[in-house]
Design a protein around this motif. Sequence first.
Motif, PDB file in Angstrom:
ATOM      1  N   ASP A  48      -0.571  51.785  59.893  1.00  0.00           N
ATOM      2  CA  ASP A  48      -0.249  51.307  61.235  1.00  0.00           C
ATOM      3  C   ASP A  48       0.931  52.061  61.832  1.00  0.00           C
ATOM      4  O   ASP A  48       0.932  52.403  63.022  1.00  0.00           O
ATOM      5  CB  ASP A  48       0.007  49.796  61.240  1.00  0.00           C
ATOM      6  CG  ASP A  48       0.953  49.334  60.148  1.00  0.00           C
ATOM      7  OD1 ASP A  48       1.184  50.077  59.180  1.00  0.00           O
ATOM      8  OD2 ASP A  48       1.462  48.198  60.251  1.00  0.00           O
ATOM      9  N   LEU A  49       1.938  52.362  61.008  1.00  0.00           N
ATOM     10  CA  LEU A  49       3.107  53.070  61.524  1.00  0.00           C
ATOM     11  C   LEU A  49       2.765  54.506  61.907  1.00  0.00           C
ATOM     12  O   LEU A  49       3.191  54.999  62.962  1.00  0.00           O
ATOM     13  CB  LEU A  49       4.233  53.046  60.480  1.00  0.00           C
ATOM     14  CG  LEU A  49       4.691  51.663  59.993  1.00  0.00           C
ATOM     15  CD1 LEU A  49       5.935  51.799  59.115  1.00  0.00           C
ATOM     16  CD2 LEU A  49       4.955  50.732  61.163  1.00  0.00           C
ATOM     17  N   THR A  50       1.998  55.197  61.075  1.00  0.00           N
ATOM     18  CA  THR A  50       1.639  56.576  61.406  1.00  0.00           C
ATOM     19  C   THR A  50       0.736  56.623  62.637  1.00  0.00           C
ATOM     20  O   THR A  50       0.831  57.551  63.451  1.00  0.00           O
ATOM     21  CB  THR A  50       0.962  57.266  60.218  1.00  0.00           C
ATOM     22  OG1 THR A  50      -0.193  56.517  59.810  1.00  0.00           O
ATOM     23  CG2 THR A  50       1.909  57.380  59.040  1.00  0.00           C
ATOM     24  N   ALA A  51      -0.151  55.638  62.788  1.00  0.00           N
ATOM     25  CA  ALA A  51      -1.026  55.606  63.955  1.00  0.00           C
ATOM     26  C   ALA A  51      -0.232  55.395  65.234  1.00  0.00           C
ATOM     27  O   ALA A  51      -0.494  56.039  66.266  1.00  0.00           O
ATOM     28  CB  ALA A  51      -2.076  54.511  63.798  1.00  0.00           C
ATOM     29  N   LEU A  52       0.750  54.511  65.206  1.00  0.00           N
ATOM     30  CA  LEU A  52       1.572  54.273  66.385  1.00  0.00           C
ATOM     31  C   LEU A  52       2.388  55.515  66.733  1.00  0.00           C
ATOM     32  O   LEU A  52       2.532  55.859  67.914  1.00  0.00           O
ATOM     33  CB  LEU A  52       2.498  53.084  66.147  1.00  0.00           C
ATOM     34  CG  LEU A  52       1.810  51.720  66.057  1.00  0.00           C
ATOM     35  CD1 LEU A  52       2.806  50.657  65.622  1.00  0.00           C
ATOM     36  CD2 LEU A  52       1.183  51.337  67.398  1.00  0.00           C
ATOM     37  N   ALA A  64      10.391  55.689  66.773  1.00  0.00           N
ATOM     38  CA  ALA A  64      11.365  55.997  65.727  1.00  0.00           C
ATOM     39  C   ALA A  64      10.933  55.278  64.455  1.00  0.00           C
ATOM     40  O   ALA A  64      10.965  54.048  64.392  1.00  0.00           O
ATOM     41  CB  ALA A  64      12.760  55.544  66.143  1.00  0.00           C
ATOM     42  N   LEU A  65      10.492  56.031  63.455  1.00  0.00           N
ATOM     43  CA  LEU A  65      10.102  55.450  62.172  1.00  0.00           C
ATOM     44  C   LEU A  65      11.344  55.380  61.292  1.00  0.00           C
ATOM     45  O   LEU A  65      11.949  56.414  60.974  1.00  0.00           O
ATOM     46  CB  LEU A  65       9.022  56.293  61.504  1.00  0.00           C
ATOM     47  CG  LEU A  65       7.704  56.449  62.283  1.00  0.00           C
ATOM     48  CD1 LEU A  65       6.720  57.275  61.471  1.00  0.00           C
ATOM     49  CD2 LEU A  65       7.108  55.095  62.633  1.00  0.00           C
ATOM     50  N   VAL A  66      11.717  54.178  60.903  1.00  0.00           N
ATOM     51  CA  VAL A  66      12.989  53.941  60.228  1.00  0.00           C
ATOM     52  C   VAL A  66      12.781  53.687  58.742  1.00  0.00           C
ATOM     53  O   VAL A  66      11.983  52.827  58.351  1.00  0.00           O
ATOM     54  CB  VAL A  66      13.710  52.739  60.869  1.00  0.00           C
ATOM     55  CG1 VAL A  66      14.982  52.419  60.094  1.00  0.00           C
ATOM     56  CG2 VAL A  66      14.025  53.015  62.330  1.00  0.00           C
TER      57      VAL A  66
END
Length: 242
Positions: A48-52, A64-66
Amino acid sequence: MTPRTAVTTETVGTDAGTARVTWHRAGRGARLVLAVGHGAGGGIEARDLTALAAELPAHGVTVALVEQPWRVAGKKVAPAPKTLDTGWRGLWPALAAPGLPVISGGRSAGARVACRTATELGARAVLALSFPLHPPGRPEKSRADELLGAGVPTLVVQGGNDPFGRPGEFPECGRGRATGVPPGVRLRGNAGARAGDGRAYELVEVPYGDHGFAVPGRAGITQREAVAVITDAVVRWAGSLA
């Protein structure tokens, strides 16, 4: 075809240790920053994070991926919630540095952090991915108060088969449907809450999805379609905030 996104990485010192932010920038048309943290059992490589990060910059949202300090340090077990909150607070000045409203977000444990700190940090809104409403098999250990206490507009995206809380287990909103909430999206929250007042929240279900939004092969939806449910919902919702 999605335009190529500028990606940069920076480290940020916090009272909980050194954190890391991977920026996927929207460019000159940026209207918002979506800061999302990972869960206790994984990192920013979650589907989900990589898709966003791949989809939202084309819609004017810098992502911003934290990575929390414990993850950057290579530890296997996440620290106590208080320490996670300390790390998130320490990161906030870097997340706000572009001068844009910041959506505070995360998946699982990261969603809890976002909810607990949203008001004090001045977040524009909260995105809660796979919010862990309760430990698996322990519905009496509800964390609904954290979600309902976010105090800002909130979107929950939840797998239909998430053992940490299926969509039907989340608190209902006492006022029913509010104006402007699209069909197929549930408005939930405290009794008497209205959309946008900080006590209600939207909930989007990913059919058949588990805690990581994986869907079984026998489901009536493909994995790609399941991920599209997530990105489409966040794009729509973020557009309503800008």
